[in-house]
Every structure is written in structure tokens, then in C-alpha cells.
Scaffold this active site. Structure first.
Site, PDB file in Angstrom:
ATOM      1  CG  ASN A  82      -2.960   3.069  -2.731  1.00 50.70           C
ATOM      2  OD1 ASN A  82      -2.442   2.373  -1.610  1.00 50.70           O
ATOM      3  ND2 ASN A  82      -3.675   4.366  -1.912  1.00 50.70           N
ATOM      4  CB  VAL A 103       5.294   8.452   0.120  1.00 53.43           C
ATOM      5  CG1 VAL A 103       6.201   9.503   0.249  1.00 53.43           C
ATOM      6  CG2 VAL A 103       3.755   8.429   1.026  1.00 53.43           C
ATOM      7  CG  MET A 145      -1.891  -1.173   1.411  1.00 54.79           C
ATOM      8  SD  MET A 145      -3.134  -1.390  -0.221  1.00 54.79           S
ATOM      9  CE  MET A 145      -4.031   0.061   0.298  1.00 54.79           C
ATOM     10  CB  CYS A 146       1.676   3.477  -2.082  1.00 55.62           C
ATOM     11  SG  CYS A 146       2.587   2.339  -2.516  1.00 55.62           S
ATOM     12  NE  ARG A 147      -1.671   7.043   1.808  1.00 60.29           N
ATOM     13  CZ  ARG A 147      -3.846   5.931   2.189  1.00 60.29           C
ATOM     14  NH1 ARG A 147      -4.225   6.578   2.961  1.00 60.29           N
ATOM     15  NH2 ARG A 147      -3.763   5.282   1.168  1.00 60.29           N
TER      16      ARG A 147
END
Length: 255
Positions: free
Chosen positions: A114, A87, A1-3
Site C-alpha cells: 500500500n 481493495v 493507494m489501497c486499503r
């Protein structure tokens, strides 16, 4: 997972999107509020933009964003009407490396994903490879589901040169719906072409990650988590594609 975060509008320095906000992407790397399945986004970061002549450019680093001593100067110096940034929190089996770090680019396209596809190596990788031309297969550098999804999208673009890009994205989601079956797929995607930014919040057999947007007079901000306390942030509805152009004009397409 990411932002993720993205911007389209009057040209701004990278700092405005990446660093300055109270809950900037930089802050979200170590203090996310709505991240599923992880606590940090410390497995790399990157950003992409359009140069004055229209060419795409990306900067990617597989180290945590707070470790890059050059970032502040870059964020002050680089300016663009469109930004895509992220990120990363690496999914299991997809190593921390420059090749697995987003955004990805190809021609006029910038792309970020994401989410994840559950058990991707054993469920969908070969099905995607079967769709790809040899030239696209040869261009793959990493192992992540995100890069393979972008490869599939690139193939659909190549196969349908006269089709509107928004409709190609709709075809892309339809292909995934057909092939994923009972497996879980989280598919928040932001992609841009020469004209617009396209963003969607989507999940198959799961809960889509958070995604918000803030529309101002001539600017549009998109982020996995609200960048500040402004009350005008709106949550993305699931299974709808946003098409955002300069001037903060927005269209929606049901997927």
C-alpha cells in the site's frame, strides 16, 4: 493507494475478514476514513490464503469489490488460518488490470503493498531491473511499482537462501533507502511465508499510510483502518517490522 487487511490465527472463513466487520475492507472500498490522495478503492480487489497442503492461492478481480456477484459464496466457503486481502485505488500510470491487482504470489510467499514510489517509471524501475535475474524479469506481468518491489524482494530471497526472511526484508528496505534518495516512497507492506505474516509501516520522504493491529488470545488482525470500534486496536509504529506467527505470537524488528 489501497486499503489492506490480514489475519493469522485459528482458521476462519474469509467473510470474517473481508465482509462482516462494521468497517470491513468491503466498506473501506467505498467509505474509507483515512485514505490519502483518493476517495474510493474501486480499481479492483483481491485476497490470498494458504490451502491445507500449504500451497498459496489468490483470487483477484480488477473490478470494484461490490460488483462481484460471486464474492459472498466464496467468502462463506473459503476458510484458512491466514488471509491477506486488499481493495485497490490505482496510482496514476498503473492501469486497472488483473496483472496490477494484488495480492501477488510466488512459491510460499504472498505479498501486498500500500503506497507508491513517486515517478517510479523514471526513478527506480531501471535500478530494480538491473538487480533481477532473467527468470524473475520474465515472470513480471504488470507495470506497477508494487509488483517490481515484490520482484526485488524475490531476488533478495533467491540470493540469500540461508538468511532469515525478516533480515532479508531489512536488507530490502536498506536497498530502497540507498536508491530512492530525495524521492517520496510510501511503503506499507504485508507479506507472508510458510511460517508467519510480516507487516511494516514505512515511508521515505513522506507520511506513511495508516496501519493498525488487534492482538487477541489466539488471533491477530492487521488493517489499514480499524475494522470495528474495539478499543484494543493499536497503531503501527513507523520503521518497525512485525513478525506474527500462529498463536498470535508477535516479535518486532527495528528497520
Amino acid at each position: 493507494m489501497c486499503r489492506l487487511a490480514a489475519y493469522i490465527g485459528k482458521a476462519i472463513p474469509l467473510r470474517r475478514l473481508l465482509l462482516d466487520a462494521k468497517h470491513s475492507l468491503y466498506v473501506q472500498s467505498w467509505q474509507p476514513k483515512e485514505l490519502q490522495y483518493a476517495k474510493l478503492n474501486a480499481d479492483g480487489f483481491g485476497f490470498g490464503w494458504y490451502q491445507p497442503d500449504g500451497r498459496t492461492a489468490v483470487y483477484r478481480n480488477p473490478m470494484p469489490i461490490w460488483s462481484d456477484a460471486n464474492l459472498s459464496d466464496l467468502a462463506d466457503s473459503l476458510c484458512s488460518e491466514r488471509w491477506l486481502a486488499m481493495v485497490r485505488s490505482a496510482t496514476s500510470n498503473f492501469a486497472t488490470s488483473i496483472d496490477n491487482t494484488q495480492p501477488f504470489k510466488d512459491g510460499c510467499y504472498l505479498y501486498m503493498h500500500n503506497g507508491y514510489i513517486k515517478d517510479f517509471n523514471n526513478t527506480l524501475r531501471q535500478a530494480i531491473i538491473a538487480e533481477l535475474a532473467d527468470s524473475i524479469i520474465a515472470s513480471l506481468r504488470g507495470l506497477s511499482d508494487s509488483e517490481y518491489l515484490f520482484a526485488l524482494l524475490r531476488q533478495l530471497i533467491a540470493d540469500n537462501p540461508d538468511k532469515e526472511f525478516a533480515i532479508i526484508i531489512k536488507d530490502f528496505i536498506a536497498w530502497l533507502m540507498t536508491h530512492i534518495n530525495e524521492d517520496e516512497a510510501l511503503l506499507n507492506i504485508i507479506v507472508s511465508d510458510s511460517h508467519a505474516i510480516y507487516a511494516l509501516r514505512y515511508a521515505i520522504n513522506g507520511n506513511a499510510p495508516s496501519l493498525y493491529y488487534l492482538a487477541e488470545k489466539d488471533r491477530l488482525w492487521i488493517a489499514s483502518e480499524k475494522l470495528d470500534d474495539t478499543q484494543d486496536w493499536c497503531a503501527f509504529s513507523e520503521k518497525r517490522l512485525m513478525i506474527a506467527r500462529l498463536g498470535a505470537t508477535i516479535q518486532w524488528l527495528d528497520l
